[in-house]
Design a protein around this motif. Structure first.
Motif, PDB file in Angstrom:
ATOM      1  N   ASP A   1      32.537  49.621  43.441  1.00  0.00           N
ATOM      2  CA  ASP A   1      32.140  50.731  42.566  1.00  0.00           C
ATOM      3  C   ASP A   1      31.077  50.285  41.561  1.00  0.00           C
TER       4      ASP A   1
ATOM      5  N   TRP B   1      39.961  43.276  35.099  1.00  0.00           N
ATOM      6  CA  TRP B   1      40.952  44.278  35.486  1.00  0.00           C
ATOM      7  C   TRP B   1      40.879  45.495  34.564  1.00  0.00           C
TER       8      TRP B   1
ATOM      9  N   TYR C   1      33.943  41.038  41.633  1.00  0.00           N
ATOM     10  CA  TYR C   1      33.404  42.326  41.204  1.00  0.00           C
ATOM     11  C   TYR C   1      33.973  43.400  42.128  1.00  0.00           C
ATOM     12  N   THR C   2      33.681  44.658  41.838  1.00  0.00           N
ATOM     13  CA  THR C   2      34.151  45.749  42.692  1.00  0.00           C
ATOM     14  C   THR C   2      32.957  46.481  43.291  1.00  0.00           C
TER      15      THR C   2
ATOM     16  N   HIS D   1      38.295  46.607  32.932  1.00  0.00           N
ATOM     17  CA  HIS D   1      36.954  47.204  32.899  1.00  0.00           C
ATOM     18  C   HIS D   1      36.190  46.876  31.615  1.00  0.00           C
TER      19      HIS D   1
ATOM     20  N   TRP E   1      43.726  39.773  43.714  1.00  0.00           N
ATOM     21  CA  TRP E   1      42.451  40.465  43.567  1.00  0.00           C
ATOM     22  C   TRP E   1      42.110  41.182  44.879  1.00  0.00           C
ATOM     23  N   SER E   2      41.879  42.488  44.810  1.00  0.00           N
ATOM     24  CA  SER E   2      41.604  43.286  46.003  1.00  0.00           C
ATOM     25  C   SER E   2      40.142  43.711  46.093  1.00  0.00           C
ATOM     26  N   GLY E   3      39.331  43.306  45.112  1.00  0.00           N
ATOM     27  CA  GLY E   3      37.924  43.665  45.121  1.00  0.00           C
ATOM     28  C   GLY E   3      37.083  42.666  45.885  1.00  0.00           C
ATOM     29  N   GLN E   4      35.800  42.622  45.572  1.00  0.00           N
ATOM     30  CA  GLN E   4      34.863  41.730  46.257  1.00  0.00           C
ATOM     31  C   GLN E   4      34.945  40.329  45.651  1.00  0.00           C
TER      32      GLN E   4
END
Length: 291
Positions: free
Chosen positions: A268, A137, A265-266, A139, A153-156
């Motif tokens: 980005d 979270w 992961y994200t 980074h 969690w809203s990422g991958q």
């Protein structure tokens, strides 16, 4: 300010401690303090306050942290992209890993990764899943391998494997689950709630069990059960060499208790070629690595 200054700010934001940051930067505390004063002079602002409890960032310091994160990420992405040579993936992969995954699966994962991508350099941080998630979270890492559910969690999310949750006890003697010591350990909320639900469905209560033994570490739990000191409920990941009785658990509706492991992961961060390669590697090889 230069790259080193931004690295200093990021480390101080992470450690909140001058001594720890200086050690990780391989410099003396006095040198680090002088560097901070020079930054404050250049910016014309006090960016942090120091006390016995550690470092406290001022509002100006918090703004600096935000920009330092963005700047260091842009610089790092630039360097990693420039490191690509003839289609060969280079670079450092900052990976956070659950302690239990690290114990049982990390070596084989990195060994296989090295065969496919020999010029990727893994930089590994291990801890309990909730702390690895926190690092992702903030980074501090590029991706996280965590165990359990993180609903916010809203990422991958790449599912790596599922495992059964089992009740274990020593074969050396019969055991009365109501009176024998229940050996417990700290775990995440989802796992804890699943265990509590199973206990309720089987007319057992955490309040009435003999819960005098609580340890930190899944291997310690297994060792104590093998020694005949009680019983426990643990994920299957730790039972490949267990000498005792193993009973996979199901809820009354027949649904098994399971524990999932994910790579988080994200999108980005997929701009980093080494992370993109790692995601593709796990996508194609997880079935062979985690059986």
């Amino acid at each position: 300010m230069d790259d080193r200054d931004y690295e200093i700010i990021m480390l101080l934001a992470e450690t909140k401690n001058i001594t720890h940051a200086a050690q990780r930067l391989y410099m003396s505390q006095s040198t680090l303090s002088k560097r901070i004063k020079l930054m404050e002079k250049e910016l014309g602002q006090t960016i942090m306050l120091r006390s016995r409890q550690g470092v406290h960032f001022t509002p100006a310091g918090e703004i600096l942290i935000t920009h330092a994160k963005s700047i260091t990420q842009h610089i790092r992405t630039l360097k990693q992209e420039l490191a690509l040579d003839n289609g060969t993936v280079h670079g450092t992969l900052r990976l956070g890993v659950s302690i239990n995954f690290a114990h049982f699966f990390l070596a084989r994962t990195l060994q296989a990764l090295k065969i496919h991508y020999p010029r990727i350099t893994p930089h590994i941080k291990t801890n309990q899943s909730r702390y690895i998630y926190h690092a992702l979270w903030h980074h501090q890492i590029d991706a996280a391998i965590v165990r359990g559910e993180f609903a916010d969690w809203s990422g991958q999310r790449l599912h790596l494997f599922s495992e059964k949750i089992c009740l274990i006890y020593s074969e050396k003697k019969d055991i009365d689950f109501r009176s024998a010591p229940y050996i417990s350990r700290q775990t995440d909320l989802h796992m804890e709630n699943s265990v509590l639900q199973w206990l309720r469905e089987n007319n057992l209560s955490i309040n009435t069990l003999n819960t005098g033994i609580t340890v930190d570490g899944i291997q310690t739990v297994v060792s104590m059960v093998e020694a005949g000191l009680g019983w426990a409920i643990v994920p299957e990941i730790c039972l490949s060499h267990f000498k005792g009785s193993v009973m996979p658990l199901n809820f009354t509706n027949g649904q098994p208790l399971i524990r999932n492991t994910y790579l988080l992961y994200t999108m980005d961060m997929l701009a980093l070629p080494q992370l993109h390669a790692f995601v593709q590697f796990l996508t194609h090889h997880k079935g062979d690595l985690y059986v």
